[in-house]
Design a protein around this motif. Structure first.
Motif, PDB file in Angstrom:
ATOM      1  N   ALA A 132      -0.611  11.045  14.266  1.00 19.94           N
ATOM      2  CA  ALA A 132      -2.052  11.323  14.238  1.00 19.94           C
ATOM      3  C   ALA A 132      -2.470  12.131  13.012  1.00 19.94           C
ATOM      4  O   ALA A 132      -3.650  12.172  12.658  1.00 19.94           O
ATOM      5  N   ALA A 133      -1.499  12.764  12.372  1.00 21.76           N
ATOM      6  CA  ALA A 133      -1.793  13.685  11.264  1.00 21.76           C
ATOM      7  C   ALA A 133      -2.642  13.076  10.145  1.00 21.76           C
ATOM      8  O   ALA A 133      -3.570  13.727   9.657  1.00 21.76           O
ATOM      9  N   PRO A 134      -2.372  11.819   9.735  1.00 19.35           N
ATOM     10  CA  PRO A 134      -3.194  11.264   8.653  1.00 19.35           C
ATOM     11  C   PRO A 134      -4.683  11.206   8.987  1.00 19.35           C
ATOM     12  O   PRO A 134      -5.513  11.105   8.084  1.00 19.35           O
ATOM     13  N   TYR A 135      -5.027  11.256  10.268  1.00 18.44           N
ATOM     14  CA  TYR A 135      -6.443  11.207  10.658  1.00 18.44           C
ATOM     15  C   TYR A 135      -7.011  12.603  10.924  1.00 18.44           C
ATOM     16  O   TYR A 135      -8.104  12.741  11.467  1.00 18.44           O
ATOM     17  N   GLY A 136      -6.214  13.625  10.630  1.00 18.04           N
ATOM     18  CA  GLY A 136      -6.688  14.991  10.886  1.00 18.04           C
ATOM     19  C   GLY A 136      -6.691  15.327  12.364  1.00 18.04           C
ATOM     20  O   GLY A 136      -7.419  16.209  12.810  1.00 18.04           O
ATOM     21  N   LEU A 137      -5.878  14.599  13.140  1.00 18.00           N
ATOM     22  CA  LEU A 137      -5.833  14.819  14.590  1.00 18.00           C
ATOM     23  C   LEU A 137      -4.420  15.213  15.015  1.00 18.00           C
ATOM     24  O   LEU A 137      -3.463  15.012  14.275  1.00 18.00           O
ATOM     25  N   TYR A 138      -4.280  15.747  16.213  1.00 19.45           N
ATOM     26  CA  TYR A 138      -2.952  16.033  16.763  1.00 19.45           C
ATOM     27  C   TYR A 138      -3.009  16.087  18.278  1.00 19.45           C
ATOM     28  O   TYR A 138      -4.093  16.124  18.867  1.00 19.45           O
ATOM     29  N   TYR A 139      -1.823  16.057  18.895  1.00 19.64           N
ATOM     30  CA  TYR A 139      -1.706  16.197  20.349  1.00 19.64           C
ATOM     31  C   TYR A 139      -1.418  17.670  20.615  1.00 19.64           C
ATOM     32  O   TYR A 139      -0.419  18.210  20.144  1.00 19.64           O
TER      33      TYR A 139
END
Ligand SMILES: Cc1cc2nc3c(=O)[nH]c(=O)nc-3n(C[C@H](O)[C@H](O)[C@H](O)COP(=O)(O)OP(=O)(O)OC[C@H]3O[C@@H](n4cnc5c(N)ncnc54)[C@H](O)[C@@H]3O)c2cc1C
Lengths: 494, 354
Positions: A132-139
């Motif tokens: 998810a990191a490339p989208y600026g997101l994380y779990y």
């Protein structure tokens, strides 16, 4: 340990292997002791049992067929993710099938706009955040074991992490679990909408230790990564002061992104291992993190510092950059492995207590150290009251193991006595099953069993874990006592 | 208070013996919700009051009959609140009713639902047994999580006696912005912002107006204003607006048509169903005032991966809730049987066979 776990019946084993081989390729059905040995325990290695057979399905269809076959043959089934669990939840059943989900490790879909990822159960916790990191997101939930543990296992235990005070536990971050019942039927708990009609079975599945259904697909929520994070490392000359500082933080209306405490023995043990530059004279260290936009963090760090000063911290350091932040955290994150360096074995407990009783509980643990002649450093999720005392011992010495178990049992019961629980995030498994008799009344335990039978009438999914039978409680010689008053009989445990 | 529990338990046992259903009821503010209630009323308001409140532990425990306004007043005196903003739907709303109905308000997408804040429950089951699950601490995985599923169970599993809730501090600051956008664009922007670290705590779209509330540190709100744009709504007016959305006193809800609640993934494009729509929760909740037939509305929700509830309406012949898939329906029946073997609690309030 129950002898039933050990006895192998070759006829039964042969029948199981034949049936499973009709479903899975030969290399996915293991039964020779040298092949099944790696599965004999989870992270609680004091308990071991060879499974009769290990099955390694690769997709939901295979999981479903394996379960249906086990149901027909009335074989117990223990699901296993990465096997990092600390309560023996994935301890095999000697007369049953160990169902490893390790081959199901694909991320099936990641939707950055809807901010969800649909993954197979064997996917590692950290792998989701990496994808998810490339989208600026994380779990968000980040158990310390996140490089290894699986999302299926996280669902099985309702795992938490150091950031769960602000961002929630697994139960708050999973939208949907698709799974199979013991009959092999596909079921959906939750959905990609925010709620479903009927009962909230998704909540019931969380932390159910593989006893209600086997998860085959999980949809997790992804959240935006904060712009920045900074952590304050505060030193206290007294553990209770540090505990009160945590309370003062909350009273000031601040929910830190992380709020963790270590006592002096823990700090000294980890410092040797990670060289984080901790103050070894401090009675307790508090790590207090702020995250958000740069301005927001600046504002919050100011508020946090004021509270910590007021609460009597004698020294602070505020991380100036990401490298320093990670360095401050390194000791806390490596606390468990560090114990492994200073002692042949360590036994990690997991009680949650009301934070205001921290001082009392730590004094009790200190007394127990003397009583049992064993050392016990403490790390503490100070924000939510989840305490991890780590008893140091040598498992090769049966007498030490015995003392460790007795020590742990007393601490768990102390957690109940002060109004807490025997497990905050590691689960009951096989480890804390006796203390369940103390925490719950016979009627409550019966209700748990009825819940289990609502999903699994024959009680084949992970039997003998989590919920003790009343018979077992009677044998343990302890029953729940109303009003918080607990007797102290000297009955041997396990 | 123990004698109240004993009286309740006696009534439950008698009802079970006589096979006479009970209708669990607090203030009756949610009588309209769910299938038409039947049975003899058991008034939960006798068992009232706050049992324990520890602001620094972030936990409050209250009895079922406690008025919701009383609970909220106690919290606000300590700078804390129910972050899921449950609707009251009338001055008589009780804590037990709030939990059983399981409804959450405007902040749901950002903060979580009722169930996310439940830490423990004390209840009487269908045998009149006094049971406690969960507890008063933030993290607890001992046994199955029986307490969270009480949220939204509509009183069909037992009489909730007490609930412990996590109660966070109030946000330091709030601001509301309003901008004009067509529906598809509004849904798109809400999802776009959802992926950014912007502290959106509520949103509505209705008739071309997108309204967004921000909550958090003043500096974060300031930064978010720049990203979102639009015009500021004056604080008192904004507060009134969100209150009207939460309590459904906004003009949108003054309709003669049946009111449907469609819970769908937030990215679901405009549903294009006949009637008027109000969107909340960043796109994940669509209120629809419509005379369209139940089938059409349910199909649209199901096809988007969600479900539709007939929230308010007089003709409930099509069923209030979307029917369950067979394996789930079976688990529901088994659970009902486990908690309430004689079927005395609110039978039929959720589904005919529960
Ligand atoms: C060094 C270390 C640090 C840790 N730190 C933390 C921490 O910070 N927070 C925390 O919460 N835990 C922590 N743990 C404990 C452990 O990592 C977690 O409990 C984790 O969730 C277990 O995941 P797993 O994949 O290893 O599961 P396993 O150990 O394989 O299984 C755990 C349970 O889940 C069940 N299960 C597994 N997969 C499935 C499935 N697909 N369907 C149904 N049931 C299933 C199993 O039957 C078992 O009961 C730590 C462990 C270690 C060794």
């Amino acid at each position: 340990m129950n002898e039933g776990f050990r006895l192998l019946d070759p006829v039964r084993q042969g029948a199981a292997v034949n049936v499973l081989r009709a479903i899975l390729p030969a290399e996915s059905v293991l039964y020779e002791p040298e092949d099944t040995k790696p599965y004999e325990c989870d992270g609680l290695s004091a308990y071991r049992a060879l499974p009769m057979v290990v099955a390694l399905p690769e997709n939901e269809e295979q999981v479903s067929r394996v379960l249906r076959a086990c149901h027909e043959l009335k074989l117990p089934v223990v699901a296993r993710g990465a096997g990092t669990g600390l309560s023996g939840g994935a301890l095999p059943h000697g007369k049953g099938v160990l169902l490893s989900l390790a081959k199901m490790k694909r991320i099936l879909a990641l939707d950055p706009v809807a901010r969800v990822a649909r993954v197979q159960p064997g996917v590692r916790n950290l792998a989701i955040s990496e994808a998810a990191a490339p989208y600026g997101l994380y779990y968000a939930p980040d158990p310390s074991s996140q490089i290894a543990c699986s999302i299926g296992g996280n669902v099985g235990e309702n795992a938490g992490g150091v950031h769960c005070l602000k961002y929630g536990l697994t139960v708050h971050n999973v939208l949907r679990v698709r799974g199979c019942t013991i009959e092999g039927e596909a079921v959906e708990f939750g959905s990609e909408a925010l709620d479903v009609p009927g009962y909230d079975l998704l909540a019931l599945i969380m932390g159910s230790e593989g006893m209600l259904a086997v998860a085959t697909e999980i949809t997790v929520k992804l959240v935006p990564k904060p712009h920045t994070a900074r952590v304050i490392l505060a030193a206290f000359d007294d553990v209770e002061k540090a505990g009160n500082a945590a309370a003062a933080m909350i009273a000031a209306g601040i929910i830190p992104a992380g709020l963790e405490m270590m006592d002096q023995p823990a700090t000294r043990a980890v410092e040797e291992y990670v060289h984080a530059g901790y103050d070894l004279d401090a009675a307790a260290l508090l790590l207090c993190e702020s995250d958000g936009t740069v301005e927001e963090v600046e504002e919050e760090i100011g508020r946090m510092t004021a509270v910590l000063k007021q609460a009597g911290a004698y020294d602070f350091r505020i991380s100036e950059n990401e490298a320093e932040r990670l360095k401050f955290w390194s000791g806390r994150k490596a606390a468990f492995p560090a114990m492994g360096r200073i002692s042949p074995d360590y036994y990690c407990m997991d009680g949650t207590i009301p934070r205001k009783r921290l001082g009392e509980v730590l004094r009790f643990i200190a007394e127990m150290e003397k009583k049992y002649g064993l050392r016990c450093p403490n790390v503490f999720h100070a924000g939510d009251g989840n305490l991890h005392p780590l008893i140091l011992f040598d498992a090769n010495d049966p007498e030490q193991l015995h003392r460790t178990e007795a020590f742990a049992g007393e601490v768990l019961e102390k957690s109940i006595e002060v109004g807490g629980t025997v497990t905050g995030e590691h689960g009951v498994g096989i480890e804390k099953i006796n203390q369940m008799c103390v925490q719950f009344t016979p009627a409550e335990l019966e209700m748990f069993r009825a819940v289990k039978r609502a999903f699994d009438v024959d009680e084949l999914l992970n039997p003998d874990k989590n919920i003790p039978s009343l018979h077992r409680c009677a044998e343990f010689g302890r029953m729940h006592v109303e009003g918080g008053r607990l007797p102290y009989p000297d009955i041997p445990r396990f | 208070m123990q004698e109240v529990i004993k009286r309740y338990a006696d009534r439950i046992r008698a009802a079970a013996a006589d096979k006479k259903p009970l209708r669990l009821r607090g203030g009756g503010t949610k009588d309209f919700y769910g299938e038409t209630p039947g049975g003899e009323v058991l008034d939960t308001r006798e068992y009232a009051g706050i049992v324990a409140y520890e602001p620094t532990e972030l936990v409050i425990t209250a009895r079922c009959g406690t008025p919701l306004v009383e609970l909220e007043a106690a919290l606000s005196a300590q700078g804390q609140y129910l972050a899921f903003e449950p609707p009251h739907f009338g001055p008589g709303a009780t804590v037990g009713g709030m939990l059983a109905a399981g409804l959450s308000g405007p902040r749901r997408q950002a903060a979580g639902a009722v169930r996310d804040f439940v830490l423990g429950v004390r209840m009487l089951d269908g045998r009149g047994d006094d049971l406690s699950f969960g507890g008063q601490v933030m993290k607890n995985v001992a046994g199955y999580d029986v307490s969270r599923p009480m949220a939204g169970s509509l009183g069909t599993l037992g009489l909730i006696l007490e609930v412990s809730l996590k109660v966070p501090p109030l946000p330091f600051a709030e601001a509301t912005l309003k901008l004009e956008l067509p529906q598809d664009k509004a849904i798109e922007m809400l999802n776009h912002w959802g992926g950014k670290p912007i502290p959106i705590s509520a949103s509505t779209w209705v008739e071309g107006d997108l309204t967004v509330r921000l909550s958090g540190a003043a500096s974060a709100i300031q930064a978010a204003r720049v990203v979102i744009g639009g015009e500021s709504v004056a604080p008192e007016q904004a507060q009134g607006y969100w209150q009207d959305i939460r309590e459904q006193t906004d003009v949108f809800f003054r309709t003669d048509k049946p009111l449907w609640r469609l819970s769908v993934p937030s990215v679901t494009p405009p549903l294009a169903l006949p009637g008027e729509e109000l969107i909340e929760w960043g796109g994940a909740l669509r209120w629809l005032a419509s005379n369209a037939d139940a089938r059409t509305i349910r199909d649209a929700a199901t096809q988007s991966g969600g479900h539709a509830t007939l929230f308010r309406g007089t003709d409930k012949s099509a069923g209030v809730f979307t029917p369950l898939a067979p394996p789930l329906a079976r688990v529901h029946r088994n659970l009902k049987q486990a908690f309430d073997p004689a079927g005395v609690f609110n039978p039929g309030r959720m589904y005919p066979d529960l």
